[in-house]
Design a protein around this motif. Structure first.
Motif, PDB file in Angstrom:
ATOM      1  N   PRO A  30      40.042 102.585 -24.625  1.00  0.00           N
ATOM      2  CA  PRO A  30      40.893 102.156 -25.486  1.00  0.00           C
ATOM      3  C   PRO A  30      40.373 101.636 -26.919  1.00  0.00           C
ATOM      4  O   PRO A  30      39.299 100.905 -27.180  1.00  0.00           O
ATOM      5  N   GLY A  31      41.187 101.717 -28.076  1.00  0.00           N
ATOM      6  CA  GLY A  31      40.701 101.611 -29.266  1.00  0.00           C
ATOM      7  C   GLY A  31      40.003 102.705 -30.090  1.00  0.00           C
ATOM      8  O   GLY A  31      39.513 102.470 -31.219  1.00  0.00           O
ATOM      9  N   ALA A  32      39.535 103.479 -29.279  1.00  0.00           N
ATOM     10  CA  ALA A  32      38.777 104.665 -29.885  1.00  0.00           C
ATOM     11  C   ALA A  32      39.084 105.457 -30.950  1.00  0.00           C
ATOM     12  O   ALA A  32      40.233 105.765 -30.945  1.00  0.00           O
ATOM     13  N   PHE A  33      38.635 106.116 -31.890  1.00  0.00           N
ATOM     14  CA  PHE A  33      39.103 106.825 -32.881  1.00  0.00           C
ATOM     15  C   PHE A  33      39.239 108.348 -32.042  1.00  0.00           C
ATOM     16  O   PHE A  33      38.507 108.829 -31.581  1.00  0.00           O
ATOM     17  N   ASP A  34      40.595 108.918 -32.917  1.00  0.00           N
ATOM     18  CA  ASP A  34      40.867 109.966 -32.214  1.00  0.00           C
ATOM     19  C   ASP A  34      40.184 111.088 -33.040  1.00  0.00           C
ATOM     20  O   ASP A  34      40.730 111.749 -33.735  1.00  0.00           O
ATOM     21  N   TYR A  35      38.724 111.212 -32.717  1.00  0.00           N
ATOM     22  CA  TYR A  35      38.165 112.368 -33.446  1.00  0.00           C
ATOM     23  C   TYR A  35      38.513 113.734 -33.142  1.00  0.00           C
ATOM     24  O   TYR A  35      38.678 114.758 -33.943  1.00  0.00           O
ATOM     25  N   ALA A  36      39.366 114.151 -31.928  1.00  0.00           N
ATOM     26  CA  ALA A  36      39.579 115.363 -31.697  1.00  0.00           C
ATOM     27  C   ALA A  36      40.880 115.695 -32.476  1.00  0.00           C
ATOM     28  O   ALA A  36      41.019 116.698 -33.013  1.00  0.00           O
ATOM     29  N   GLY A  37      41.710 114.587 -32.514  1.00  0.00           N
ATOM     30  CA  GLY A  37      42.878 114.752 -33.185  1.00  0.00           C
ATOM     31  C   GLY A  37      42.858 115.053 -34.788  1.00  0.00           C
ATOM     32  O   GLY A  37      43.308 115.676 -35.468  1.00  0.00           O
ATOM     33  N   TYR A  38      41.720 114.148 -35.345  1.00  0.00           N
ATOM     34  CA  TYR A  38      41.296 114.333 -36.737  1.00  0.00           C
ATOM     35  C   TYR A  38      40.769 115.897 -36.925  1.00  0.00           C
ATOM     36  O   TYR A  38      41.365 116.284 -37.917  1.00  0.00           O
ATOM     37  N   LEU A  39      39.935 116.446 -36.042  1.00  0.00           N
ATOM     38  CA  LEU A  39      39.613 117.824 -36.411  1.00  0.00           C
ATOM     39  C   LEU A  39      40.555 118.996 -36.325  1.00  0.00           C
ATOM     40  O   LEU A  39      41.051 119.574 -37.080  1.00  0.00           O
TER      41      LEU A  39
END
Length: 893
Positions: A212-221
């Protein structure tokens, strides 16, 4: 999101300087008429309201899915009803028109999402051969004396995976490395846009840390068109003949690279790296510590190309064009072309285009003699971007840009109009006596007093220069006041998004921006002039380059000074729902009240201030179960980080994850992974941290955790060499953390639980061979008991240590599996002695060590132990109530 090495916190601090400049550029009207007109049209911001309701529809479509036909029918009904109402002239059709916009917004996000879900995600199995072409260029970075790296984005043409070959067009982020410079025939060079490549690699789907609270790195890419990542050695890269791409993008890429080259010729290397970022948005040469300093001081919007940079350059271009004799229409048209071309040259994307579109909308409004309407300009830019891609609404950058300009136009400008701005405008054309009759009495009296003051001063110090200097001093003082007011309002209004996305209370943002913004107003024109002049005459270009370098040193010095203060590093947890609702309500109330009577205006500012203080000073409710011992394995990839919360509410973090040096990553697991998880649970302080042993995957994140959460104690295994933890000890001492050493045989109570230390044994701690295996056997192993339930934390202990602790009554309900499931641990004798019901393996997805090993998983299965893995299950919690144990896996995307 906002944690981050990627999180793009591109914070355009509201175009403060541009607003002041714009207000001075508008033709002079009577101040009383200006204020009255603004009050009359304050509610008439059709494009702003259209963008707002379109955004509401996007949110509705994203979180409340309905069949697309529902939204289409609703939109048609609302539009038809509005047309009928207009003809009958009964009820205002605006409500129905806005409802239609909501339906269109919901439809747009659902259509975009359905198109995205149809994209192919086949990449073959194992190593594949890829034929692709470059779509985004990168810069070569030096990593040490003989190591180089370059990152580019490519689009695949074909993917060969025996026995299949498929034609697929997908975006891949490719990291190219070279361990030495190579011979003269194979030196790494920058790859250009459109070049075709062929290479063999293993494609990796982007993965988020499952907390929870993690940055959405996959979404960013994904939002940047990237669906997988890969790496390849430069010698394994084959350059193919041919070109794939557009000529326009080729010219843009060449121009961008050429400008980068000129920057590195004009300025020294360290200065050039910052200049790349500020002027052109190229962050390749900016190290993470520099980014952190800008974030701590609340001036990160300066480091990246933001709305402020664009606005300063835009107003400078408009002013210059008017000075060379162009009329208003021609100058405005040329300025729009210049700023759009500048937006195309930068690498920042939507933040820059928002500012460029706002500037274009503002100038177009001036050309048709419409009053200044920042909110309408913002609405026009937002609508264009939202129609092009509705997903940008959910980005921190878009939301903060929208909020920044709304705060300036909705609160800042009315405050200035009611305070100092009339007097500031009263200083114009001070010798024009006839102008006094068009002004309110108090402003006319102010102008009269200023003339008397200047005349008296001229009698003491004769000459035009002292008179002009005195008048300039007043104008500068008024400008500083305006900048202070705007900065204060922005700091108050941005308290919520800064806390929600970046977990920062920028306590020094206002004084930092008071120094930094004037330097930026000098740097942007001087830097751009130097770059342009360097194409004509490099020697002459050195003059504005020196001015820009002076301004950059002023910015960097201010950031180091204020950002280095301990006060600048106040971190706050994720705000609770009540705080979020109150902040939104306070901002709306302030925007309404600030235009009313003085008492209401003060009340509105007070409510806005109270909302910011709530965010900064009142911690949210912590997500903690009372009278329970909690053990949570946080997903930190290939590493360990265990959160223990005792029945009395004390919080202990055992290890903090980390990345080994050979990953060449600027990511900080403590800052970017562990801290956001703790903040998401409302935790702002922890009581103690424990380091099991001095390996990077356990110790790397500890520095950020100590700085962010200020623990009282640091537990270390007895016998750990000070040379291995020297930096950590210095960090702990700087924050007044008490150092406590633990060894086998220690038994103590802590927070309503009983801790027993099973390792390291004294003889193991005093015989240091220096091998990695021996370091693992020096791990701090602890058993935590609450009544009849317990958990065993093995860290990276290997079989020699396990054989020792198997004789020390290690029985427990929950086992943290040793050494990430390595074959060197989890001996059958230990499992037989512990007899756990649950086990959890802290391990990284697709790690190079192939942990957990199949034989370890088989031993756990044969012992009938319910086993969880952080790479698959994410953050996994176990709740020990003294009698039973329950497990919980966070539902993470």
């Amino acid at each position: 999101m906002k944690a981050c090495f990627f999180w793009r916190d591109k914070l355009p601090l509201c175009l403060v300087s541009a607003i002041t400049t714009v207000s001075n550029a508008v033709p002079v009207r009577t101040i009383s008429a200006r204020v009255a007109a603004r009050n009359q049209i304050s509610a008439r911001q059709p494009l702003f309201w259209a963008a707002s309701f379109f955004s509401v529809g996007i949110v509705a479509g994203n979180y409340a899915w309905r069949p697309p036909s529902w939204w289409v029918i609703a939109g048609i009904v609302f539009v038809a009803s509005a047309i009928c109402i207009v003809r009958k002239r009964i009820l205002s059709p605006k409500i129905l028109a806005f409802a239609a916009l909501i339906a269109v917004g919901a439809l747009s996000i659902q259509m975009r999402r359905s198109l995205a879900s149809e994209q192919s995600l086949w990449f073959g199995d194992g190593e594949v051969q890829i034929t692709a072409h470059v779509i985004t260029e990168g810069e070569i970075q030096s990593e040490g004396d003989r190591s180089y790296r370059q990152r580019v984005d490519i689009e695949t043409e074909t993917i060969d995976s025996d026995p299949q070959t498929k034609r697929i067009a997908e975006g891949i982020r490719l990291s190219i490395y070279q361990n030495d410079r190579g011979d003269s025939h194979n030196q790494m060079r920058s790859l250009s846009y459109g070049e075709r490549l062929r290479f063999r690699t293993t494609l990796v789907l982007p993965r988020n840390y499952r907390n929870p609270g993690a940055f959405d790195y996959a979404g960013y890419l994904r939002d940047n068109g990237i669906v997988a990542t890969a790496s390849v050695k430069y010698s394994g890269l084959e350059i193919l003949p041919g070109f794939v791409g557009s000529k326009i993008e080729t010219w843009r890429a060449r121009a961008h690279r050429s400008i980068i080259g000129k920057i590195h010729v004009l300025w020294a290397e360290q200065t050039a790296g910052l200049m790349d970022a500020i002027v052109l948005g190229e962050e390749t040469f900016v190290e993470r510590p520099t980014r952190v300093d800008f974030q701590r001081s609340g001036t990160y919007h300066v480091l990246v190309v933001s709305g402020m940079n664009v606005s300063i350059l835009a107003m400078f271009a408009l002013w210059s064009l008017r000075r060379v004799g162009l009329g208003q229409v021609a100058a405005s048209a040329c300025a729009i072309v210049v700023i759009l071309a500048y937006a195309a040259l930068t690498k920042e994307g939507p933040p820059v285009w928002r500012a460029a579109l706002m500037f274009a909308a503002y100038l177009c409004a001036r050309l048709v003699y419409r009053d200044r309407a920042m909110l309408n300009a913002l609405g026009a830019a937002a609508l264009i971007l939202l129609v092009a891609d509705p997903r940008v609404l959910f980005g921190a950058s878009f939301q903060m840009t929208f909020l920044c300009v709304a705060l300036v136009a909705g609160i800042g400008v009315p405050v200035l109009e009611r305070t100092l701005q009339p007097y500031s405008q009263g200083l114009r054309s001070l010798n024009a006596l006839a102008y006094d009759r068009a002004l309110p009495p108090r402003i006319a009296q102010f102008r009269l007093d200023m003339r008397l003051l200047l005349n008296r001063f001229a009698m003491i110090v004769p000459g035009r220069l002292p008179r002009g200097a005195t008048l300039m001093l007043f104008r500068i003082s008024f400008a500083i006041f305006e900048l202070t007011v705007m900065s204060a309002i922005l700091q108050l209004g941005l308290a919520l998004p800064m806390a929600y996305y970046f977990h920062r209370a920028t306590s020094v943002a206002m004084p930092a921006n008071l120094f930094v913004i004037p330097f930026l107003e000098l740097l942007m024109p001087a830097g751009v002039c130097a770059i342009c002049m360097s194409y004509v005459w490099l020697t002459i270009a050195k003059v504005p380059a020196l001015i820009a370098a002076f301004a950059l040193q002023g910015i960097a010095g201010t950031v180091r000074w204020l950002g280095g203060m301990r006060l600048a590093d106040i971190r706050v947890p994720t705000p609770g729902l009540s705080a979020i609702v109150f902040c939104i309500f306070a901002t709306l109330m302030c925007a309404i009240f600030v235009r009313k009577k003085t008492a209401l205006a003060f009340a509105g500012i007070a409510v806005l201030s109270a909302s910011a203080l709530w965010i900064w000073l009142i911690p949210p409710h912590q997500d903690i179960r009372p009278n329970i011992l909690e053990m949570t394995a946080i997903d930190v990839g290939q590493g360990d980080s265990i959160l223990l919360i005792t029945p009395e509410g004390r919080k202990l973090l055992v290890d903090a994850g980390g990345l080994p040096f050979w990953t060449h990553s600027q990511m900080d697991i403590g800052e970017d992974v562990v801290s956001p998880y703790l903040w998401s649970r409302g935790i702002s302080r922890i009581d103690a941290v424990a380091l099991t042993h001095a390996h990077a995957d356990h110790m790397g994140g500890m520095f950020a955790v100590i700085a962010n959460f200020r623990p009282r104690e640091l537990w270390l295994p007895e016998g750990i060499p000070d040379s291995e933890i020297e930096r950590l000890l210095d960090e702990a001492h700087s924050y007044g953390v008490r150092i406590i050493y633990r060894k086998a045989g220690d038994i103590f109570s802590y927070g309503g639980t009983r801790f027993g230390v099973l390792a390291p044994a004294v003889q193991s701690a005093t015989h240091n061979t220096g091998s990695d295996s021996h370091r693992n056997d020096e791990s701090l192993v602890m058993k935590v008991e609450f009544r009849k339930t317990s958990a065993l934390l093995e860290a990276d202990a290997e079989k020699p240590t396990e054989n020792f602790i198997a004789t020390e009554d290690p029985s427990a309900d929950v086992l943290k599996v040793a050494h990430h499931g390595s074959a060197s641990s989890s001996a059958e004798s230990l499992l037989a002695a512990v007899r756990p019901r649950f086990a959890v393996i802290s391990v990284g997805a697709r790690n190079v060590y192939h942990h957990p090993r199949p034989e370890v998983l088989a031993r756990l299965q044969n012992s009938h132990i319910i086993t969880y893995r952080t790479d698959m299950d994410g953050a996994t919690s176990f709740f020990l109530d003294g009698t039973t144990v329950t497990s919980h896996v966070a539902a993470i995307r």
